[in-house]
Design a protein around this motif. Structure first.
Motif, PDB file in Angstrom:
ATOM      1  N   LEU A 194      18.608 -72.579 -19.676  1.00 27.65           N
ATOM      2  CA  LEU A 194      17.410 -71.851 -20.091  1.00 27.65           C
ATOM      3  C   LEU A 194      16.556 -71.415 -18.911  1.00 27.65           C
ATOM      4  O   LEU A 194      15.709 -70.533 -19.055  1.00 27.65           O
ATOM      5  N   ASP A 195      16.752 -72.035 -17.762  1.00 29.07           N
ATOM      6  CA  ASP A 195      15.956 -71.655 -16.596  1.00 29.07           C
ATOM      7  C   ASP A 195      16.222 -70.213 -16.174  1.00 29.07           C
ATOM      8  O   ASP A 195      15.358 -69.563 -15.581  1.00 29.07           O
ATOM      9  N   SER A 196      17.423 -69.715 -16.488  1.00 33.82           N
ATOM     10  CA  SER A 196      17.737 -68.340 -16.105  1.00 33.82           C
ATOM     11  C   SER A 196      16.945 -67.327 -16.924  1.00 33.82           C
ATOM     12  O   SER A 196      16.843 -66.157 -16.540  1.00 33.82           O
ATOM     13  N   TYR A 197      16.374 -67.752 -18.049  1.00 32.09           N
ATOM     14  CA  TYR A 197      15.599 -66.835 -18.895  1.00 32.09           C
ATOM     15  C   TYR A 197      14.411 -66.261 -18.135  1.00 32.09           C
ATOM     16  O   TYR A 197      14.236 -65.040 -18.036  1.00 32.09           O
ATOM     17  N   THR A 198      13.585 -67.124 -17.562  1.00 33.03           N
ATOM     18  CA  THR A 198      12.452 -66.626 -16.782  1.00 33.03           C
ATOM     19  C   THR A 198      12.934 -65.841 -15.571  1.00 33.03           C
ATOM     20  O   THR A 198      12.403 -64.771 -15.257  1.00 33.03           O
ATOM     21  N   ALA A 199      13.939 -66.373 -14.862  1.00 29.33           N
ATOM     22  CA  ALA A 199      14.416 -65.704 -13.644  1.00 29.33           C
ATOM     23  C   ALA A 199      14.812 -64.262 -13.934  1.00 29.33           C
ATOM     24  O   ALA A 199      14.470 -63.345 -13.180  1.00 29.33           O
ATOM     25  N   GLU A 200      15.537 -64.052 -15.041  1.00 31.02           N
ATOM     26  CA  GLU A 200      16.030 -62.719 -15.363  1.00 31.02           C
ATOM     27  C   GLU A 200      14.944 -61.811 -15.927  1.00 31.02           C
ATOM     28  O   GLU A 200      14.731 -60.696 -15.454  1.00 31.02           O
ATOM     29  N   ARG A 201      14.276 -62.304 -16.945  1.00 32.75           N
ATOM     30  CA  ARG A 201      13.357 -61.436 -17.661  1.00 32.75           C
ATOM     31  C   ARG A 201      12.078 -61.152 -16.865  1.00 32.75           C
ATOM     32  O   ARG A 201      11.549 -60.051 -16.916  1.00 32.75           O
ATOM     33  N   LYS A 202      11.565 -62.135 -16.146  1.00 37.80           N
ATOM     34  CA  LYS A 202      10.336 -61.888 -15.390  1.00 37.80           C
ATOM     35  C   LYS A 202      10.572 -60.831 -14.317  1.00 37.80           C
ATOM     36  O   LYS A 202       9.782 -59.896 -14.160  1.00 37.80           O
ATOM     37  N   GLN A 203      11.664 -60.959 -13.585  1.00 35.71           N
ATOM     38  CA  GLN A 203      11.954 -59.987 -12.534  1.00 35.71           C
ATOM     39  C   GLN A 203      12.148 -58.594 -13.128  1.00 35.71           C
ATOM     40  O   GLN A 203      11.650 -57.599 -12.601  1.00 35.71           O
ATOM     41  N   HIS A 204      12.847 -58.523 -14.259  1.00 39.58           N
ATOM     42  CA  HIS A 204      13.101 -57.243 -14.913  1.00 39.58           C
ATOM     43  C   HIS A 204      11.791 -56.606 -15.360  1.00 39.58           C
ATOM     44  O   HIS A 204      11.557 -55.405 -15.145  1.00 39.58           O
ATOM     45  N   VAL A 205      10.921 -57.412 -15.977  1.00 42.01           N
ATOM     46  CA  VAL A 205       9.631 -56.898 -16.439  1.00 42.01           C
ATOM     47  C   VAL A 205       8.783 -56.427 -15.267  1.00 42.01           C
ATOM     48  O   VAL A 205       8.159 -55.359 -15.324  1.00 42.01           O
ATOM     49  N   ILE A 206       8.738 -57.207 -14.195  1.00 41.71           N
ATOM     50  CA  ILE A 206       7.922 -56.815 -13.036  1.00 41.71           C
ATOM     51  C   ILE A 206       8.425 -55.505 -12.440  1.00 41.71           C
ATOM     52  O   ILE A 206       7.639 -54.601 -12.120  1.00 41.71           O
ATOM     53  N   GLU A 207       9.747 -55.374 -12.309  1.00 44.60           N
ATOM     54  CA  GLU A 207      10.303 -54.157 -11.711  1.00 44.60           C
ATOM     55  C   GLU A 207      10.050 -52.945 -12.611  1.00 44.60           C
ATOM     56  O   GLU A 207       9.623 -51.882 -12.135  1.00 44.60           O
ATOM     57  N   LEU A 208      10.288 -53.092 -13.916  1.00 42.86           N
ATOM     58  CA  LEU A 208      10.064 -51.967 -14.815  1.00 42.86           C
ATOM     59  C   LEU A 208       8.578 -51.640 -14.912  1.00 42.86           C
ATOM     60  O   LEU A 208       8.195 -50.462 -14.928  1.00 42.86           O
ATOM     61  N   THR A 209       7.734 -52.674 -14.938  1.00 39.58           N
ATOM     62  CA  THR A 209       6.295 -52.427 -14.998  1.00 39.58           C
ATOM     63  C   THR A 209       5.826 -51.677 -13.763  1.00 39.58           C
ATOM     64  O   THR A 209       4.953 -50.805 -13.850  1.00 39.58           O
ATOM     65  N   GLY A 210       6.406 -51.990 -12.607  1.00 40.04           N
ATOM     66  CA  GLY A 210       6.063 -51.253 -11.396  1.00 40.04           C
ATOM     67  C   GLY A 210       6.358 -49.769 -11.540  1.00 40.04           C
ATOM     68  O   GLY A 210       5.561 -48.917 -11.131  1.00 40.04           O
TER      69      GLY A 210
ATOM     70  N   ARG B  22      15.160 -41.044 -19.058  1.00 41.32           N
ATOM     71  CA  ARG B  22      14.501 -42.321 -19.315  1.00 41.32           C
ATOM     72  C   ARG B  22      15.409 -43.476 -18.915  1.00 41.32           C
ATOM     73  O   ARG B  22      14.945 -44.521 -18.474  1.00 41.32           O
ATOM     74  N   GLN B  23      16.712 -43.285 -19.068  1.00 41.53           N
ATOM     75  CA  GLN B  23      17.645 -44.382 -18.824  1.00 41.53           C
ATOM     76  C   GLN B  23      17.677 -44.812 -17.350  1.00 41.53           C
ATOM     77  O   GLN B  23      17.858 -45.985 -17.042  1.00 41.53           O
ATOM     78  N   GLU B  24      17.485 -43.865 -16.437  1.00 36.86           N
ATOM     79  CA  GLU B  24      17.540 -44.234 -15.020  1.00 36.86           C
ATOM     80  C   GLU B  24      16.300 -45.018 -14.595  1.00 36.86           C
ATOM     81  O   GLU B  24      16.283 -45.610 -13.513  1.00 36.86           O
ATOM     82  N   ILE B  25      15.269 -45.031 -15.433  1.00 40.11           N
ATOM     83  CA  ILE B  25      14.059 -45.783 -15.112  1.00 40.11           C
ATOM     84  C   ILE B  25      14.260 -47.281 -15.378  1.00 40.11           C
ATOM     85  O   ILE B  25      13.633 -48.122 -14.739  1.00 40.11           O
ATOM     86  N   ILE B  26      15.156 -47.630 -16.322  1.00 44.94           N
ATOM     87  CA  ILE B  26      15.339 -49.034 -16.715  1.00 44.94           C
ATOM     88  C   ILE B  26      16.218 -49.734 -15.679  1.00 44.94           C
ATOM     89  O   ILE B  26      17.355 -49.331 -15.444  1.00 44.94           O
ATOM     90  N   PRO B  27      15.724 -50.826 -15.054  1.00 40.50           N
ATOM     91  CA  PRO B  27      16.508 -51.492 -14.005  1.00 40.50           C
ATOM     92  C   PRO B  27      17.562 -52.435 -14.583  1.00 40.50           C
ATOM     93  O   PRO B  27      17.502 -52.801 -15.762  1.00 40.50           O
ATOM     94  N   PRO B  28      18.526 -52.851 -13.764  1.00 43.08           N
ATOM     95  CA  PRO B  28      19.484 -53.894 -14.174  1.00 43.08           C
ATOM     96  C   PRO B  28      18.855 -55.279 -13.979  1.00 43.08           C
ATOM     97  O   PRO B  28      17.737 -55.409 -13.464  1.00 43.08           O
ATOM     98  N   LEU B  29      19.573 -56.305 -14.405  1.00 43.05           N
ATOM     99  CA  LEU B  29      19.212 -57.669 -14.020  1.00 43.05           C
ATOM    100  C   LEU B  29      19.663 -57.881 -12.575  1.00 43.05           C
ATOM    101  O   LEU B  29      20.737 -57.411 -12.177  1.00 43.05           O
ATOM    102  N   ARG B  30      18.861 -58.593 -11.808  1.00 39.69           N
ATOM    103  CA  ARG B  30      19.201 -58.791 -10.396  1.00 39.69           C
ATOM    104  C   ARG B  30      19.376 -60.259 -10.021  1.00 39.69           C
ATOM    105  O   ARG B  30      19.825 -60.565  -8.926  1.00 39.69           O
ATOM    106  N   MET B  31      18.985 -61.167 -10.918  1.00 37.60           N
ATOM    107  CA  MET B  31      19.111 -62.595 -10.629  1.00 37.60           C
ATOM    108  C   MET B  31      19.242 -63.337 -11.937  1.00 37.60           C
ATOM    109  O   MET B  31      19.034 -62.785 -13.002  1.00 37.60           O
ATOM    110  N   GLY B  32      19.630 -64.603 -11.859  1.00 40.65           N
ATOM    111  CA  GLY B  32      19.753 -65.412 -13.058  1.00 40.65           C
ATOM    112  C   GLY B  32      21.191 -65.778 -13.341  1.00 40.65           C
ATOM    113  O   GLY B  32      21.959 -66.124 -12.441  1.00 40.65           O
TER     114      GLY B  32
END
Length: 535
Positions: free
Chosen positions: A334-350, A387-397
């Protein structure tokens, strides 16, 4: 149902029965887990809030068996045209071309109340899922093997219950997040806006722009969205000195809409003022407490990803939580949940912030420089992006140790032949952990033999018609063959949420990849993914 009807112990207590909570409860119910969902409201909010979803989310709806029920409430998202200071077109945001990579229209608009009803009905169709409406979480205490929660109904009656995990899907002011002492981090965006939804009369629709639009006017930035049917939405920036509550009054709303519509042109469905924030939880899990959706993050709405992000949270978390509840993986998965989703949200929010700040430029000189720069990026013409090129991949987790091609991206879904008839790949393979092989490979038998040693992984070989060996699935549009060729790989391990765990170029790399997956599923994950658990 009332609380007294519910057993007092569940595998998961889901707090919040909006889209994120409903999807999580439905996915957990299908997997056989005992779930109690509570929501302080007695019914579905009858006005639209979210308006956009994408092909990743619709793919999950289809996996859940809900595509046909939801489809009547969904339409393709029109291209969004951005207009500069002088009303000139400076940028166009549209969809990738067919054949669509995931099998569905990449960007869509939808009507939230009926879709939310479908999601709730699906969750409650499982005998292991119960709902208690008009009920709120008051408190909880974490124990070594459970969470002890106190619930209160509308009459003030309190009831104790326990769950192995609590999932907070209870919105931006999340009680679960607050009791769990999970802090929010500010990503520095705070703007006052008025969101207006109108059911436009049929004869007045011709007055409106034919596509969704961003009017990047420094005098007052405005977004215009074409929703399903006659639903149209305006997001209007409020200016310094304007009182948000006063601007919600119908006479003020119609004044703001006057460049497009008059009051007799439609029905004012909703007018609500918001502060568009950019916030993310510091940690999305505190031991047995997990948060998702707006409880974990909030971002400006400029590319319509708010609800999509919450449903990504649910689909990311549930397959991992399923393994932990069943004892097939350690809790540290379950630790990978924060690692993956937080980074994804931060990058997309940027990226969303950058678009928003561009749209919201209030200085006329700076806005003209912005217009010139965007046109320059387009070679002197309006810049074209998807729009699709704006969505990043997962980079960790929970990803392969080796950072190879396509790792962390969404795996495509081609149309394949099954019994001589075309259907989407997921209908055959399902959304579990799986290996997909390039059926054109001369070493296919070696690749298949390696996968046979891992019977828990479904293995499928796919090739275009007439190019694969016997027993290979035939695809009809070349989507997957093009994907294999583009990345130069022979095999991909795909997670239940459709993200690529890793890829391999040959049998030796596939052997390593399978070993890596097995270690991560059954042993301790990388220590970098461990997080401090505090009671």
């Amino acid at each position: 149902m009332t609380m007294s009807c519910a057993p007092t112990h569940h595998d998961v207590l889901v707090v919040g029965f909006g889209p994120t909570g409903a999807v999580a409860a439905g996915l957990l119910g299908r997997l056989g887990h005992r779930v109690l969902v509570v929501d302080r409201l007695n019914g579905i909010y009858d006005k639209p809030r979210a308006i956009a979803l994408d092909h990743e989310i619709f793919r999950h709806f289809d996996n859940m068996g809900l595509a046909e029920a939801i489809a009547p409430h969904v339409e393709p998202f029109s291209a969004s045209e951005h207009f500069g200071v002088d009303g000139q077109l400076i940028r166009r945001v549209h969809m990738v071309a067919e054949p669509y990579p995931l099998g569905y229209t990449p960007s869509m608009v939808f009507s939230q109340p009926p879709v939310e009803a479908v999601l709730r009905g699906h969750a409650l169709s499982f005998p292991s899922v119960r709902a208690a409406l008009g009920v709120e979480l008051v408190d909880f205490v974490q124990r070594s093997d459970r969470v002890e929660a106190t619930l209160r109904n509308a009459d003030g009656h309190l009831q104790k219950m326990t769950a192995r995990y609590v999932l907070g899907c209870d919105g931006a002011s999340s009680t679960v997040r607050q009791i769990g002492r999970i802090a929010l981090e500010d990503l520095i965006f705070d703007e006052p806006w008025l969101v207006v939804d109108v059911r436009v009369n049929q004869e007045a629709l011709a007055k409106l722009p034919p596509n969704s639009a961003q009017f990047c006017n420094p005098a007052r930035p405005v977004s215009f969205l074409i929703g399903p049917g006659n639903h149209r939405r305006w997001e209007i920036m409020l200016l310094p000195g304007e009182d948000a509550r006063q601007m919600e009054r119908p006479e003020n709303v119609w004044s703001l809409l006057s460049p497009w519509l008059m009051p007799d042109d439609g029905e004012l469905w909703r007018a609500a003022s918001y502060r568009f924030h950019a916030l993310v939880a510091a940690n999305w899990r505190n031991w047995r407490i997990v948060i998702a959706g707006d409880a974990a993050h909030q971002q400006p709405p400029f590319i319509g990803q708010g609800m999509c992000q919450g449903l990504r949270d649910a689909t990311n978390l549930v397959w991992k939580l399923d393994r932990v509840l069943k004892g097939t993986s350690p809790e540290t998965l379950l630790d990978s949940y924060t690692a993956e989703r937080k980074q994804h949200v931060i990058e997309l929010t940027g990226k969303i912030k950058a678009i928003g700040q561009s749209i919201c430029e209030r200085d006329p000189a700076a806005a003209r420089r912005r217009d010139a720069q965007i046109l320059d990026q387009g070679g002197g013409k309006p810049l074209e992006i998807t729009r699709q090129e704006i969505i990043p991949p997962l980079r960790m987790g929970f990803l392969a140790e080796y950072v190879g091609a396509a790792r962390g991206t969404l795996f495509p879904q081609p149309m394949v032949l099954h019994g001589g008839l075309p259907c989407l790949l997921d209908k055959i393979t399902g959304p579990g952990l799986r290996v997909v092989l390039d059926g054109r490979r001369s070493d296919l038998s070696s690749l298949m033999a390696l996968c046979a040693a891992h019977p828990e992984l479904a293995t499928t070989a796919i090739a275009p018609s007439g190019t694969g060996a016997s027993g290979v699935l035939e695809e009809t549009d070349g989507v997957l063959a093009g994907w294999f060729d583009r990345y130069g790989v022979a095999a991909a391990i795909v997670r239940p949420d459709h993200y690529v765990f890793g890829t391999a170029q040959d049998a030796a790399e596939l052997d390593d990849l399978l070993r890596d997956l097995n270690a991560r599923l059954h042993d301790q994950p990388d220590p970098n993914f461990r997080m401090e658990n505090t009671a």
